[in-house]
Scaffold this active site. Structure first.
Site, PDB file in Angstrom:
ATOM      1  CD  GLU A   1     -43.226 -14.742  40.401  1.00 35.78           C
ATOM      2  OE1 GLU A   1     -43.580 -14.974  39.227  1.00 35.78           O
ATOM      3  OE2 GLU A   1     -44.029 -14.555  41.339  1.00 35.78           O
ATOM      4  CG  ASN A   2     -39.635 -13.567  34.178  1.00 37.10           C
ATOM      5  OD1 ASN A   2     -40.475 -13.944  33.364  1.00 37.10           O
ATOM      6  ND2 ASN A   2     -38.805 -14.441  34.759  1.00 37.10           N
TER       7      ASN A   2
ATOM      8  NE  ARG B   1     -32.320 -23.481  31.577  1.00 36.45           N
ATOM      9  CZ  ARG B   1     -33.388 -24.163  31.961  1.00 36.45           C
ATOM     10  NH1 ARG B   1     -33.271 -25.437  32.278  1.00 36.45           N
ATOM     11  NH2 ARG B   1     -34.556 -23.574  32.020  1.00 36.45           N
TER      12      ARG B   1
ATOM     13  CB  SER C   1     -42.813 -20.880  36.892  1.00 38.79           C
ATOM     14  OG  SER C   1     -41.768 -21.823  36.889  1.00 38.79           O
TER      15      SER C   1
ATOM     16  CG  ASP D   1     -37.879 -22.091  31.346  1.00 41.00           C
ATOM     17  OD1 ASP D   1     -37.268 -21.005  31.325  1.00 41.00           O
ATOM     18  OD2 ASP D   1     -37.732 -22.937  32.250  1.00 41.00           O
TER      19      ASP D   1
ATOM     20  NE  ARG E   1     -35.571 -14.199  34.133  1.00 42.06           N
ATOM     21  CZ  ARG E   1     -35.603 -15.124  33.189  1.00 42.06           C
ATOM     22  NH1 ARG E   1     -35.140 -14.848  31.997  1.00 42.06           N
ATOM     23  NH2 ARG E   1     -36.097 -16.312  33.448  1.00 42.06           N
TER      24      ARG E   1
ATOM     25  NE  ARG F   1     -30.482 -15.015  31.406  1.00 40.30           N
ATOM     26  CZ  ARG F   1     -31.149 -16.147  31.610  1.00 40.30           C
ATOM     27  NH1 ARG F   1     -30.496 -17.258  31.833  1.00 40.30           N
ATOM     28  NH2 ARG F   1     -32.466 -16.154  31.612  1.00 40.30           N
TER      29      ARG F   1
HETATM   30  C1  IPE Z   1     -41.327 -18.811  33.593  1.00 37.20           C
HETATM   31  O1  IPE Z   1     -39.990 -19.031  33.292  1.00 37.20           O
HETATM   32  C2  IPE Z   1     -41.756 -17.475  33.083  1.00 37.20           C
HETATM   33  C3  IPE Z   1     -41.822 -17.327  31.631  1.00 37.20           C
HETATM   34  C4  IPE Z   1     -41.631 -18.277  30.773  1.00 37.20           C
HETATM   35  C5  IPE Z   1     -42.157 -16.009  31.149  1.00 37.20           C
HETATM   36  P1  IPE Z   1     -38.844 -18.736  34.363  1.00 37.20           P
HETATM   37  O2  IPE Z   1     -37.573 -19.111  33.736  1.00 37.20           O
HETATM   38  O3  IPE Z   1     -38.971 -17.359  34.869  1.00 37.20           O
HETATM   39  O4  IPE Z   1     -39.241 -19.767  35.520  1.00 37.20           O
HETATM   40  P2  IPE Z   1     -38.447 -20.236  36.813  1.00 37.20           P
HETATM   41  O5  IPE Z   1     -38.321 -19.043  37.697  1.00 37.20           O
HETATM   42  O6  IPE Z   1     -37.153 -20.781  36.395  1.00 37.20           O
HETATM   43  O7  IPE Z   1     -39.325 -21.282  37.399  1.00 37.20           O
HETATM   44  C1  IPE Z   2     -37.587 -18.060  29.058  1.00 40.57           C
HETATM   45  O1  IPE Z   2     -36.247 -18.408  29.024  1.00 40.57           O
HETATM   46  C2  IPE Z   2     -37.838 -16.596  28.751  1.00 40.57           C
HETATM   47  C3  IPE Z   2     -38.358 -15.822  29.887  1.00 40.57           C
HETATM   48  C4  IPE Z   2     -38.582 -16.264  31.095  1.00 40.57           C
HETATM   49  C5  IPE Z   2     -38.670 -14.427  29.617  1.00 40.57           C
HETATM   50  P1  IPE Z   2     -35.283 -18.119  30.247  1.00 40.57           P
HETATM   51  O2  IPE Z   2     -34.725 -16.758  30.093  1.00 40.57           O
HETATM   52  O3  IPE Z   2     -35.978 -18.382  31.533  1.00 40.57           O
HETATM   53  O4  IPE Z   2     -34.140 -19.190  30.015  1.00 40.57           O
HETATM   54  P2  IPE Z   2     -33.448 -20.107  31.113  1.00 40.57           P
HETATM   55  O5  IPE Z   2     -34.548 -20.835  31.811  1.00 40.57           O
HETATM   56  O6  IPE Z   2     -32.706 -19.196  32.028  1.00 40.57           O
HETATM   57  O7  IPE Z   2     -32.562 -21.005  30.341  1.00 40.57           O
HETATM   58 MG    MG Z   3     -36.177 -20.009  32.732  1.00 37.31          MG
END
Ligand code: IPE
Ligand code: IPE
Ligand code: MG
Length: 249
Positions: free
Chosen positions: A71-72, A28, A200, A24, A75, A37
């Protein structure tokens, strides 16, 4: 301490069998440098390779990477598309590496919802690495633990309905046999980067007795050194499984 020094301190007799990582903080990390991103996702791939190599070097048999959650899909569409493209590109690049390293690829999650090309590539790499025994790389793709449990319950209900299973015979093992992770050992260590302290929807059943470590770094900054440090921390824990400390020693 340097990477090699950390590695030397690891006790080969006390290794976790299964490490699972919530990768994760890509977004950011990118934002911090004024980038999109998706720039973070691209840079996260180096960290993925480091995690895989670290496991391979010290012989951890199972590594699960949370790559895309159920849940992704919520996005922005472009971000989802970039993640799928990166997955596809990385699979092509890593195919030979996986063979050289003797790694077997597994997938947990419902891959039928992924783009056709990605599904084909995944099936291809799973197929050509089927006989590899040095290590197992498990990618959690379109994975959600609650959905996995719903799937298991449905399958078990069907067996009860057709009379092949008695409700009284349902036990922990019955559940495990219907999870995506069937045949994969329980998770010993969960590592999450980004400073977020949550699970998560990741492997809820499988982490019942796992050690949890939350790192205050973003995924693209994760290195082998961080991985080895996690293993050393893990080796300092006493896993009691409900017993007393005296019983363990
Ligand atoms: C969890 O990260 C899923 C993966 C790393 C693939 P997210 O960034 O989606 O988690 P939340 O929604 O912030 O908890
Ligand atoms: C993890 O990084 C990658 C996936 C969940 C696919 P994020 O994309 O969730 O990065 P943040 O949490 O928004 O910084
Ligand atoms: Mg994240």
């Amino acid at each position: 301490m340097e990477e090699e020094e950390l590695k030397k301190r690891i006790d080969p007799e006390k290794l976790p069998r299964h490490v699972a990582i919530i990768m994760d903080g890509n977004g950011r990390w990118a934002k911090n440098q004024g980038a999109e991103r998706t720039f973070g996702h691209r840079n996260g791939i180096r960290a993925v390779r480091d995690a895989i190599n670290a496991c391979n070097e010290i012989h951890i048999p199972y590594l699960t990477l949370y790559t895309f959650s159920t849940e992704n899909w919520n996005r922005p569409q472009e971000e989802v598309a970039t993640l799928m493209t990166l997955l596809s590109e990385t699979l092509i690049e890593e195919e030979t590496e996986m063979i050289t390293k003797g790694l077997r690829l597994h997938v947990i999650g419902d891959i039928t919802a992924l783009p056709d090309m990605v599904q084909e590539q995944l099936r291809h790499v799973m197929d050509i690495t089927r006989d590899n025994t040095r290590g197992n790389l498990v990618l959690a793709l379109n994975y959600g633990s609650q959905r996995e449990i719903v799937k298991a319950v449905k399958e078990i209900a069907d067996e009860v309905k057709d009379g092949s299973l008695q409700p009284a015979d349902i036990n922990e093992q019955t559940i495990e046999e219907h999870l995506y992770t069937k045949g994969i050992p329980p998770v010993d260590l969960v590592v999450r980067t980004s400073g977020e302290v949550r699970i998560s929807n990741f492997l809820l059943w499988q982490i019942a007795y796992a050690e949890l470590q939350f790192l205050d770094i973003y995924w693209p900054d994760f290195t082998k050194k961080d991985f080895f440090n996690c293993i050393l921390n893990y080796q300092n824990k006493e896993r009691r499984y409900g017993k007393t400390s005296e019983q363990i020693q």
